[in-house]
Write a protein that holds these residues in place. Structure first.
Motif, mmCIF file in Angstrom:
data_model
loop_
_atom_site.group_PDB
_atom_site.id
_atom_site.type_symbol
_atom_site.label_atom_id
_atom_site.label_comp_id
_atom_site.label_asym_id
_atom_site.label_seq_id
_atom_site.Cartn_x
_atom_site.Cartn_y
_atom_site.Cartn_z
ATOM 1 N N VAL A 178 0.852 -1.182 0.000
ATOM 2 C CA VAL A 178 0.000 0.000 0.000
ATOM 3 C C VAL A 178 0.895 1.242 0.000
ATOM 4 C CG1 VAL A 178 -1.761 1.250 1.305
ATOM 5 C CG2 VAL A 178 -1.792 -1.261 1.238
ATOM 6 N N GLU A 179 0.523 2.246 -0.775
ATOM 7 C CA GLU A 179 1.353 3.451 -0.932
ATOM 8 C C GLU A 179 2.749 3.069 -1.434
ATOM 9 O OE1 GLU A 179 1.407 6.168 2.309
ATOM 10 O OE2 GLU A 179 -0.728 5.963 2.710
ATOM 11 N N ALA A 180 2.788 2.210 -2.421
ATOM 12 C CA ALA A 180 4.066 1.801 -3.005
ATOM 13 C C ALA A 180 4.733 2.997 -3.686
ATOM 14 C CB ALA A 180 3.829 0.694 -4.030
ATOM 15 N N PRO A 181 6.060 3.000 -3.730
ATOM 16 C CA PRO A 181 6.750 4.096 -4.419
ATOM 17 C C PRO A 181 6.571 4.008 -5.928
ATOM 18 C CG PRO A 181 8.302 2.384 -3.801
ATOM 19 C CD PRO A 181 6.995 2.005 -3.180
ATOM 20 N N GLN A 182 6.767 5.121 -6.591
ATOM 21 C CA GLN A 182 6.818 5.139 -8.041
ATOM 22 C C GLN A 182 8.234 4.749 -8.468
ATOM 23 O OE1 GLN A 182 4.250 5.959 -10.302
ATOM 24 N NE2 GLN A 182 2.952 5.801 -8.484
ATOM 25 N N LEU A 183 8.328 3.827 -9.401
ATOM 26 C CA LEU A 183 9.619 3.403 -9.931
ATOM 27 C C LEU A 183 9.708 3.837 -11.389
ATOM 28 C CD1 LEU A 183 12.297 1.803 -9.784
ATOM 29 C CD2 LEU A 183 10.980 -0.230 -10.471
ATOM 30 N N TRP A 184 10.740 4.592 -11.703
ATOM 31 C CA TRP A 184 10.977 5.052 -13.067
ATOM 32 C C TRP A 184 12.367 4.572 -13.457
ATOM 33 C CZ3 TRP A 184 9.930 10.781 -14.858
ATOM 34 C CH2 TRP A 184 10.088 10.863 -16.260
ATOM 35 N N ALA A 185 12.423 3.526 -14.263
ATOM 36 C CA ALA A 185 13.697 2.899 -14.612
ATOM 37 C C ALA A 185 14.011 3.077 -16.086
ATOM 38 C CB ALA A 185 13.659 1.410 -14.273
ATOM 39 N N VAL A 186 15.255 3.421 -16.365
ATOM 40 C CA VAL A 186 15.757 3.521 -17.736
ATOM 41 C C VAL A 186 16.849 2.470 -17.886
ATOM 42 C CG1 VAL A 186 16.807 4.997 -19.481
ATOM 43 C CG2 VAL A 186 15.257 5.994 -17.778
ATOM 44 N N ILE A 187 16.685 1.582 -18.867
ATOM 45 C CA ILE A 187 17.602 0.460 -19.053
ATOM 46 C C ILE A 187 18.230 0.539 -20.436
ATOM 47 C CG2 ILE A 187 17.810 -2.061 -19.120
ATOM 48 C CD1 ILE A 187 15.378 -2.246 -17.349
ATOM 49 N N ASP A 188 19.531 0.386 -20.486
ATOM 50 C CA ASP A 188 20.218 0.338 -21.772
ATOM 51 C C ASP A 188 19.872 -0.970 -22.484
ATOM 52 O OD1 ASP A 188 22.691 -0.205 -23.609
ATOM 53 O OD2 ASP A 188 22.820 1.906 -23.065
ATOM 54 N N GLU A 189 19.722 -0.906 -23.801
ATOM 55 C CA GLU A 189 19.366 -2.096 -24.570
ATOM 56 C C GLU A 189 20.367 -3.225 -24.368
ATOM 57 O OE1 GLU A 189 18.683 -3.529 -29.230
ATOM 58 O OE2 GLU A 189 18.722 -1.380 -28.753
ATOM 59 N N ALA A 190 21.638 -2.877 -24.144
ATOM 60 C CA ALA A 190 22.665 -3.895 -23.945
ATOM 61 C C ALA A 190 22.330 -4.820 -22.775
ATOM 62 C CB ALA A 190 24.025 -3.236 -23.725
ATOM 63 N N VAL A 191 21.672 -4.273 -21.739
ATOM 64 C CA VAL A 191 21.288 -5.080 -20.577
ATOM 65 C C VAL A 191 20.396 -6.239 -21.005
ATOM 66 C CG1 VAL A 191 19.958 -5.045 -18.432
ATOM 67 C CG2 VAL A 191 21.501 -3.147 -18.969
ATOM 68 N N LEU A 192 19.492 -5.963 -21.933
ATOM 69 C CA LEU A 192 18.497 -6.955 -22.335
ATOM 70 C C LEU A 192 19.024 -7.927 -23.380
ATOM 71 C CD1 LEU A 192 15.499 -4.479 -22.499
ATOM 72 C CD2 LEU A 192 16.160 -5.973 -20.602
ATOM 73 N N ARG A 193 20.145 -7.606 -23.951
ATOM 74 C CA ARG A 193 20.749 -8.511 -24.947
ATOM 75 C C ARG A 193 21.899 -9.317 -24.361
ATOM 76 N NH1 ARG A 193 18.945 -8.065 -29.966
ATOM 77 N NH2 ARG A 193 17.722 -6.240 -30.574
ATOM 78 N N ARG A 194 22.244 -9.049 -23.134
ATOM 79 C CA ARG A 194 23.327 -9.780 -22.470
ATOM 80 C C ARG A 194 22.711 -11.010 -21.804
ATOM 81 N NH1 ARG A 194 25.069 -5.734 -19.844
ATOM 82 N NH2 ARG A 194 26.579 -5.102 -21.416
ATOM 83 N N PRO A 195 23.009 -12.227 -22.250
ATOM 84 C CA PRO A 195 22.312 -13.428 -21.764
ATOM 85 C C PRO A 195 22.797 -13.887 -20.391
ATOM 86 C CG PRO A 195 23.950 -14.053 -23.389
ATOM 87 C CD PRO A 195 23.962 -12.545 -23.346
ATOM 88 N N ILE A 196 22.542 -13.078 -19.378
ATOM 89 C CA ILE A 196 22.909 -13.456 -18.016
ATOM 90 C C ILE A 196 22.134 -14.716 -17.625
ATOM 91 C CG2 ILE A 196 22.922 -12.737 -15.606
ATOM 92 C CD1 ILE A 196 24.817 -11.119 -17.330
ATOM 93 N N GLY A 197 22.858 -15.764 -17.267
ATOM 94 C CA GLY A 197 22.209 -17.012 -16.878
ATOM 95 C C GLY A 197 21.779 -17.881 -18.044
ATOM 96 N N GLY A 198 21.984 -17.405 -19.267
ATOM 97 C CA GLY A 198 21.569 -18.170 -20.435
ATOM 98 C C GLY A 198 20.296 -17.591 -21.038
ATOM 99 N N TYR A 199 19.985 -18.027 -22.241
ATOM 100 C CA TYR A 199 18.848 -17.459 -22.969
ATOM 101 C C TYR A 199 17.508 -17.815 -22.337
ATOM 102 C CZ TYR A 199 22.111 -16.030 -26.606
ATOM 103 O OH TYR A 199 23.129 -15.419 -27.282
ATOM 104 N N GLU A 200 17.405 -18.973 -21.726
ATOM 105 C CA GLU A 200 16.145 -19.353 -21.083
ATOM 106 C C GLU A 200 15.857 -18.422 -19.904
ATOM 107 O OE1 GLU A 200 12.669 -21.145 -20.980
ATOM 108 O OE2 GLU A 200 14.217 -21.790 -22.398
#
Length: 303
Positions: A178-200
């Motif tokens: 209840v009354e959770a904070p607002q989260l505004w996150a900016v992520i570089d595309e490289a983060v999402l293309r780096r297969p941390i832990g593998g593709y699955e």
């Protein structure tokens, strides 16, 4: 602008949802500083009064150390605070500020400098963050979190890894309270293309981000490769804002073995400008589901 609260609770619960012990220490320290300055008393003289140094008074006023009730009482006497109700309110604040937050149960797997950040995070009403290496901890899946943790703690036991993953899961509960904070996150595309832990694992993480972006208190933006260089290319950081008008925004910059906390106006302003620039450079939040959907399709073919 800050959203104000009518008062600070001085109860004895372990941790009020929006007033963790870290922030209560900062609030009490700020009030002690104002009282001292109103009397024209130096930090050195105040330190002498409580058998400490001027630097100890500085740390107390910044909320970076715990408070001894006797020290607070002696300082209030020195600062001329005689009203019984005012004294008890401040002494009660000192008692509550010394109560541990929920995260103290994980002290064996967490450095003290990060405990301070968890206290700030728990009390923030707005968390703005920029990430270039990993998905931010507040949005990591357990599998992705485990892979990230193992990168930095390769020699840890399975039990220690489990506790670190559980700590991260506990942190994430603040987004659903209840009354959770607002989260505004900016992520570089490289983060999402780096297969941390593998593709699955990455496929599961991207699916989780798609769901997180649907929450009313989460705004997620992605900086594409074709955006080129941008204002915050130096590294990840977070800016936290609190409901109390007495508290300034705090910038948190994490390093390999420590964390830096900045609250001076000039420093905060520079990071705020950098954050505004990366938000402009990033794709609008409305485009995030489509971008994540395309990435999910690409990762799915590789999994």
């Amino acid at each position: 602008m800050y959203r104000t609260r009518s008062q600070v609770s001085t109860g004895t619960q372990e941790e009020a949802p929006n007033s963790g012990p870290t922030v209560l220490r900062i609030l009490l320290g700020a009030q002690l500083r104002r009282l001292r300055e109103s009397k024209g008393i130096s930090r050195e003289d105040a330190g002498y009064e409580i058998r400490a140094s001027g630097s100890k008074i500085s740390r107390m006023e910044l909320g970076r150390v715990s408070f001894k009730e006797r020290d607070v009482a002696d300082l209030l006497t020195m600062y001329g605070v005689k009203d019984a109700a005012e004294r008890e309110a401040l002494l009660g604040l000192a008692r509550q500020a010394n109560n541990p937050g929920w995260w103290h149960h994980y002290g064996d797997v967490m450095p003290t400098w990060f405990q301070s950040y968890l206290g700030l995070e728990a009390a923030a009403t707005l968390i703005r963050t920029y990430e270039i290496q990993f998905v931010l901890g507040l949005l990591q899946t357990p599998e992705y979190a485990r892979a990230v943790i193992m990168l930095g703690h390769a020699g840890a036991t399975p039990d220690e890894i489990d506790r670190r993953v559980e700590l991260r899961r506990q942190r994430q509960q603040l987004l659903d309270r209840v009354e959770a904070p607002q989260l505004w996150a900016v992520i570089d595309e490289a983060v999402l293309r780096r297969p941390i832990g593998g593709y699955e694992v990455m496929r599961g993480q991207i699916e989780a981000l798609i769901e997180a972006a649907k929450k009313p208190n989460v705004r997620l933006q992605i900086i594409p490769f074709n955006a080129g260089g941008h204002a915050a290319a130096g590294g990840p950081f977070a800016i936290l804002r609190f409901p109390e008008p007495e508290l300034p925004d705090v910038v948190y910059v994490e390093q390999l073995t420590s964390g830096i906390y900045l609250d001076k106006r000039d420093d905060v302003d520079q990071y705020a400008i950098a954050m505004e620039r990366v938000c402009i450079d990033a794709e609008p939040p409305n485009n995030t589901p489509e971008i994540l959907g395309k990435l999910l399709h690409e990762v799915g073919r590789l999994a």
